[in-house]
Design a protein around this motif. Structure first.
Motif, short mmCIF file in Angstrom:
data_model
loop_
_atom_site.label_atom_id
_atom_site.label_comp_id
_atom_site.label_asym_id
_atom_site.label_seq_id
_atom_site.Cartn_x
_atom_site.Cartn_y
_atom_site.Cartn_z
N VAL A 1 1.14 0.13 5.56
CA VAL A 1 0.45 1.39 5.22
C VAL A 1 1.33 2.60 5.58
CG1 VAL A 1 -1.53 2.85 5.85
CG2 VAL A 1 -1.87 0.43 5.35
N THR B 1 -0.37 -4.43 9.05
CA THR B 1 -1.09 -3.40 8.30
C THR B 1 -0.44 -2.04 8.52
OG1 THR B 1 -3.15 -4.62 8.46
CG2 THR B 1 -3.34 -2.29 7.97
N GLN C 1 0.88 -1.18 0.00
CA GLN C 1 0.00 0.00 0.00
C GLN C 1 0.92 1.23 0.00
OE1 GLN C 1 -3.55 -2.25 0.04
NE2 GLN C 1 -3.32 -0.08 -0.24
N LEU D 1 -3.55 8.29 1.43
CA LEU D 1 -3.68 7.01 2.12
C LEU D 1 -4.56 6.10 1.27
CD1 LEU D 1 -6.34 7.21 4.91
CD2 LEU D 1 -5.81 9.19 3.51
N THR E 1 -6.98 0.09 4.34
CA THR E 1 -6.73 0.12 5.79
C THR E 1 -7.67 -0.84 6.52
OG1 THR E 1 -8.30 1.93 6.18
CG2 THR E 1 -6.01 2.56 5.73
#
Ligand code: CAA
Length: 257
Positions: free
Chosen positions: A159, A155, A129, A137, A143
Motif C-alpha cells: 500500500v 500490506t 495497490q 489510498l 487496506t
C-alpha cells in the motif's frame, strides 16, 4: 439481462461473469460495479447455480477503479454518493464467489478479487495497490482485506510503495490459494466451481457463512456461530444422505444442489 461492461453466462451449474472492457484493462467504472453486482445477485437467486466465477481477460482481471471516471470527482461528490459502498452488494452474495485472476489485479481489481471467497491466479497474475501513486489510498477495502489476508508487513509494503507482486509471492503470502498455467486459468477455475456446486448447497452456504464470520467477530462468538450452523446441518436430508453414502461406501446423491 443485457450488460454493456460484462458478460454473464452459465457453464453447467456455474455462473460465469467476465469483465469486458478489454481496451481499458477492465477498469472498474460505476456501471461495471452495478452490472457485476446485479449479475452476481441474479446467480445467487438462481436455483440452478451452485457457484459463481468472476474473471477478466488474460491481460487484466481489472487494473483498478476507472481513473478517467474518478479524475474529476470532488470530495462532496465522493462522500455524498458514498463512493464504492455499492460493492457491499457483492459481499452479501451467499453462494461461493471464485476469482480467476489473470494479468493485472491492481487497486480496485485486487480489492474485488479479495471480495471473492477463493482466489485462483494464473502464472502471469500481478497484484498490487498502486493508489498511492495517484495521490489517494485504496477505497474498495484494500487496506482492511489485505491486512486481514496477508498481514501488516506485506500490506504496508504494497500500500505504501504501490509495487506489484507476482503470482508466486501472492501464493506464498496466502493471498491466492492456487496458481495455474495462464492458458488453463478459466478451465481449471470452472472445474473448481463445478466441484463446489456439486456439494449440498445448504452445507456450502453455511460453510461460507462460517468462514466469513471469522473475519467479523471475536473467536469465541465465531466458534459459537460455527457450532450452531454445524448443528443445523443435521436437519438437512443431505446430511443423512452424505453420511449414509460414506458408511455404505458409495458416492452421495445430494438433493439440495
Ligand atoms: N482506469 C482507467 N483506464 C485505465 C486504467 C484505470 N485504472 N488502467 C488502464 N487503463 C487504460 C489506459 O489508460 C489505456 O487507455 P488508452 O489506450 O485510452 O490510453 C488502456 O487502459 C491500456 O493501458 P496502458 O496503455 O497503460 O497499458 P500498459 O500495458 O502499458 O499498462 C497497467 C498496464 C500497468 C495496468 C497500467 O495501465 C496502469 O498502471 N493502470 C492503472 C493502475 C492503477 O493505478 N490502478 C488503481 C486505480 S485507483 C483505484 O483502484 C482506487 C480504489 O481503490 C477504488
Amino acid at each position: 439481462m443485457a450488460y454493456e461492461t460484462i458478460k454473464s453466462e452459465t457453464r453447467g451449474r456455474t455462473g460465469l461473469i467476465t469483465l469486458n472492457r478489454p481496451k481499458a484493462m477492465n477498469a472498474l467504472s460505476q456501471q461495471m460495479m452495478r452490472e457485476i453486482c446485479q449479475a452476481a445477485e441474479d446467480f445467487d437467486h438462481d436455483g440452478r447455480i451452485g457457484a459463481i466465477v468472476l474473471t477478466g481477460t488474460d491481460k487484466a482481471f481489472a487494473a483498478g477503479a476507472d481513473v478517467k471516471e474518478m479524475e474529476a470527482y470532488e470530495y462532496s461528490e465522493a462522500y455524498l454518493q458514498d463512493l464504492w459502498a455499492g460493492w457491499d452488494r457483492l459481499t452479501r452474495v451467499r453462494k461461493p464467489l471464485i476469482a480467476a485472476v489473470g494479468g493485472y489485479a491492481l487497486g480496485g481489481g485486487c480489492e474485488v478479487a479479495m471480495m471473492c471467497d477463493i482466489l485462483i491466479a494464473a502464472e502471469n497474475a500481478k497484484f498490487g495497490q498502486p493508489e498511492i501513486t495517484l495521490g489517494i489510498l485504496p477505497g474498495m477495502g484494500g487496506t482492511q482485506r489485505l491486512a486481514r489476508s496477508i498481514g501488516k508487513a506485506k500490506t504496508m509494503d504494497l500500500v505504501l510503495t504501490g509495487r506489484m507482486m507476482d503470482a508466486k509471492e501472492a501464493e506464498s503470502c496466502g493471498l491466492v490459494s492456487r496458481i495455474v498455467p495462464t492458458a488453463d486459468l478459466l478451465e481449471e477455475t470452472l472445474k473448481i466451481a463445478e466441484k463446489v456446486a456439486d456439494f449440498s448447497l445448504p452445507a456450502v452456504l453455511a460453510a461460507k457463512e462460517a468462514v466469513v464470520e471469522a473475519f467479523e467477530t471475536p473467536l469465541a462468538s465465531g466458534l459459537r456461530h460455527e457450532r450452531r450452523l454445524f448443528h443445523a446441518s443435521f436437519a438437512t436430508e443431505d446430511q443423512t444422505e452424505g453420511m449414509a453414502a460414506f458408511v455404505q461406501k458409495r458416492g452421495p446423491q445430494f438433493k439440495n444442489r
